[in-house]
Each structure stands twice: as C-alpha cells, then as structure tokens.
Design an enzyme around this catalytic site. Structure first.
Site, short mmCIF file in Angstrom:
data_model
loop_
_atom_site.label_atom_id
_atom_site.label_comp_id
_atom_site.label_asym_id
_atom_site.label_seq_id
_atom_site.Cartn_x
_atom_site.Cartn_y
_atom_site.Cartn_z
N GLU A 86 80.61 107.78 -53.76
CA GLU A 86 81.46 107.71 -54.94
C GLU A 86 82.60 108.71 -54.89
O GLU A 86 83.72 108.43 -55.33
CB GLU A 86 80.63 107.95 -56.20
CG GLU A 86 79.49 106.96 -56.41
CD GLU A 86 78.17 107.45 -55.83
OE1 GLU A 86 77.14 107.19 -56.45
OE2 GLU A 86 78.19 108.08 -54.74
N SER A 113 53.88 101.00 -15.19
CA SER A 113 54.65 100.32 -16.25
C SER A 113 56.16 100.38 -16.07
O SER A 113 56.88 99.84 -16.91
CB SER A 113 54.29 100.95 -17.60
OG SER A 113 54.68 102.32 -17.64
N LEU A 122 61.69 111.44 -23.69
CA LEU A 122 61.76 110.97 -25.08
C LEU A 122 63.03 111.43 -25.78
O LEU A 122 63.02 111.82 -26.94
CB LEU A 122 60.52 111.40 -25.88
CG LEU A 122 59.17 110.93 -25.35
CD1 LEU A 122 58.05 111.41 -26.27
CD2 LEU A 122 59.13 109.41 -25.20
N SER A 136 46.06 102.14 -33.45
CA SER A 136 45.62 102.95 -34.59
C SER A 136 46.59 102.85 -35.75
O SER A 136 46.19 102.74 -36.91
CB SER A 136 45.48 104.42 -34.15
OG SER A 136 44.46 104.58 -33.18
#
Length: 377
Positions: A60, A176, A212, A313
């Site tokens: 605003e 992987s 990460l 989980s």
C-alpha cells in the site's frame, strides 16, 4: 507504471494486484506477499506497488508513494487486509486514512492475530468504504504458507523427489545420481532459492553427502536441516564443512550421544533435541514438534527432499502441504529398490484425488508435477 492504463473491470484490477504480489514471493517471508493498485472512478491506474522485501515498505505504501497527492478520493485495491499494527513499518491502515483514500477493495481478511479484521475496522471507522472478497480464492492460494504458519503454528511443507517411471528414487544398492535431467535439477535449485530451510534424513545425508544449497543462489539462503536421531552427521561432511555459508541444524533424539552432539556444536552446527511419545517412533525425534519450532523461528517454507523414510514419516503425520515430483523416462526395477514414500502409508485408496490445483510440465525428457496435497481421513 503505464500512466494511461485503464482497467476494464474491478476483477482485472485485482488480477493485476495479485500479479504484482507474486513478485515478492521468496523475498518477503515471513511476511505475506501483497500487491496493491490505486485507481480513479474510471479505473484509470494512479499508483501500484507490492511488498518487495521483509522490513521494507508494504504494498500500500509503494502504491501511495507512486500516486502522491492524486490518491485523495481514490479507490485502493489490495490483495490482503491492510495491517493495523506497528511493526518494522507503520500501520498501512493509518497511511490510507491520511492519504484520503475513499474506498478500499480487499481480496481477503488477514487471519494473523495481530490484524484479524482490525485494519478493516479502522478504515470503516474513518469513513472509508470497504469491500472484502474480490478474487478471494486466488488471494488465499497466494498466501497459504503464511496463513498456515500464523494460524496453525506450522510451516508450509514442500515434499520433493525425483523418480523413475516405475516409482523408484534409487537402486537396491542406494545409487541415485542422477535420475532427473539437468533441466529438472535447475528447477530444484530455483525452488531451493525461495525456501527457509531444506531438510533431509540422516541416511540421505550420509549416502549423498549433499550441500543442499541453491546454485546459483536464490532470493533466500536456506538453513540445511538433517533429521538425525543419533547425531551421526560427520563433521567432515560437506554440510558441516560449509556451515559458515549457510546454517546447519541437526534434529536429534535426547538419547543421542552427548559426545557426538558436542562435536557437531563445536563445528558450528546447531543441535535440536525432541523426544517422541509415540510407540512406533519413540527413538526418533518428534517431527511435528520440530516443525513447530521452525515456525516459531518464522520459517514459512520448508523443502523436504527425502529420503523415503523421512518423506513417509511426514506423509503419515499429514505434514506435507505441497509436492514437487520429477519423473524421468527410466526404469530401475527391483523389489528392494527405494521408493519415494515409505512409512505406513494408507490402508485404502482415497475416494478423491490427493493432489489439488496440480500442474504438469515437461522439462525436456522429464515430467514435473506440482500440486497441493489434500489429506483425507
């Protein structure tokens, strides 16, 4: 700003405000992303703005600054109820009153306890006409992570995994890298760059030795979190060795070795400990308590990257809010190959789709699926 732009309808004005608000995503958290437009009686654009950075002027204020004295007697459109409290900046409700705004069109009420209708009431008390609810569902979708944190005390939890056509995230030996293609991995780094934290399990941290981090860096520098019940994370890992670049948090169970905890702390790692009263996971840290602590620290978006046990989980405890799945045209096979969601899982196929508001996109050879997860009883 285009000084001669005229909107065709109130809906088009609010759509523009939402478009502006999205630009702040990743920069404004823990605040919500907000956009604002000021128009005259013919819907001619007078001023516009969006919340650009936490601690900076709200949407605003940017719109009022652009409009200047022309804001007197005009209508403001805003995607979220104007604040009415003194934080890092002054209350927007009072700024609108001082500017002589005649009418406020607000997409949705702010559910945060320190606002919760207070801004709307202040505007009404000052004689400003207030209309609430225009494109409300679109506005709600934009600020879902913020709303969850301020109303439930939990962050918005994103689950991410890359898998083969037969639903595997690693071979039976644990290999992987890489299932997804380079373009998918680029998308993951973009995603990481707007998160408050990236979370993995202990086995993923040990097997992959990941950094990460977002490469190249995004709008935020996320904390790196390892769910590691016995505090086994090696002080020689890339995570610990780069702790000066981005925080590392290990979440352990109180039964973890105090010697290992001390070694991690001396290396600059923060260690949090949570007990777990559930009989099935009593040796694991309580994930819900962990997420509550992260929300208390104003973390709004958490990216859980695996592995399968941690994602399972989170799924079993109904913690996941949104999924990011990258599907590669590859087949691994093998009953012992790793699947993305372990845990107990569901007993029966849900009657309705779990994934809502989903989008499917092709990234070269991969398919990217993103959507909001709806848990059914």
């Amino acid at each position: 700003m285009d000084p001669i732009r005229v909107f065709y309808s109130p809906e088009e004005v609010m759509h523009r405000a939402l478009e502006l608000a999205r630009r702040g995503t990743g920069s404004v958290e823990p605040n919500p992303a907000v956009g604002s437009i000021i128009v005259d009686h013919s819907l001619k654009l007078i001023g516009e703005g969006y919340h650009q950075q936490c601690g900076g002027p709200h949407a605003e204020i940017h719109a009022l600054n652009m409009a200047g004295e022309q804001s007197q007697g005009k209508t403001i459109y805003v995607t979220l109820e104007p604040c009415c409290h003194q934080g890092k900046t002054g209350p927007c409700s009072q700024a609108l009153i001082r500017a002589g705004i005649k009418k406020a069109v607000i997409a949705m009420r702010d559910p945060a306890p320190h606002v919760d209708g207070g801004g709307i009431e202040e505007l009404k008390q000052a004689g400003i006409e207030v209309e609430v609810g225009l494109l409300e569902s679109e506005a709600q979708a934009l600020v879902r992570p913020f709303v969850k944190r301020v109303t439930q005390g939990l962050p918005w939890i994103h689950a991410k995994w890359a898998m083969t056509l037969d639903g595997k995230i690693a071979t039976r030996t644990g290999h992987s890298q890489w299932i997804s293609n380079p373009r998918s991995r680029e998308r993951v780094h973009e995603l990481r760059g707007r998160m408050d934290a990236i979370m993995v399990g202990q086995r993923t941290a040990a097997a992959d030795d990941p950094l990460l981090t977002a490469r190249p860096p995004g709008k935020r520098i996320p904390a790196r979190i390892v769910i590691d019940s016995q505090a086994r994370l090696s002080v020689q890992s890339q995570l610990v060795q780069t702790v000066a670049e981005a925080p590392v948090i290990v979440v352990a169970h109180p039964s973890a070795s105090q010697k290992k905890i001390l070694q991690l702390e001396q290396a600059g790692v923060e260690v949090l400990q949570f007990s777990n009263s559930t009989s099935e996971n009593e040796s694991q840290p309580n994930l819900r308590l962990c997420m509550q602590e992260l929300a208390r620290r104003d973390m709004t978006n958490i990216l859980v990257e695996g592995g399968g046990s941690l994602l399972g989980s989170c799924f079993d405890q109904r913690l996941i809010d949104e999924v990011h799945v990258f599907i590669a045209p590859k087949i691994i096979g093998g009953a012992e190959a790793v699947t993305p969601i372990a845990g107990k899982g569901l007993e029966m196929i849900p009657e309705l789709h779990n994934l809502q508001d989903y989008q499917i996109q092709q990234l070269d050879s991969d398919i990217y699926v993103n959507g909001r997860l709806e848990h059914h009883t």
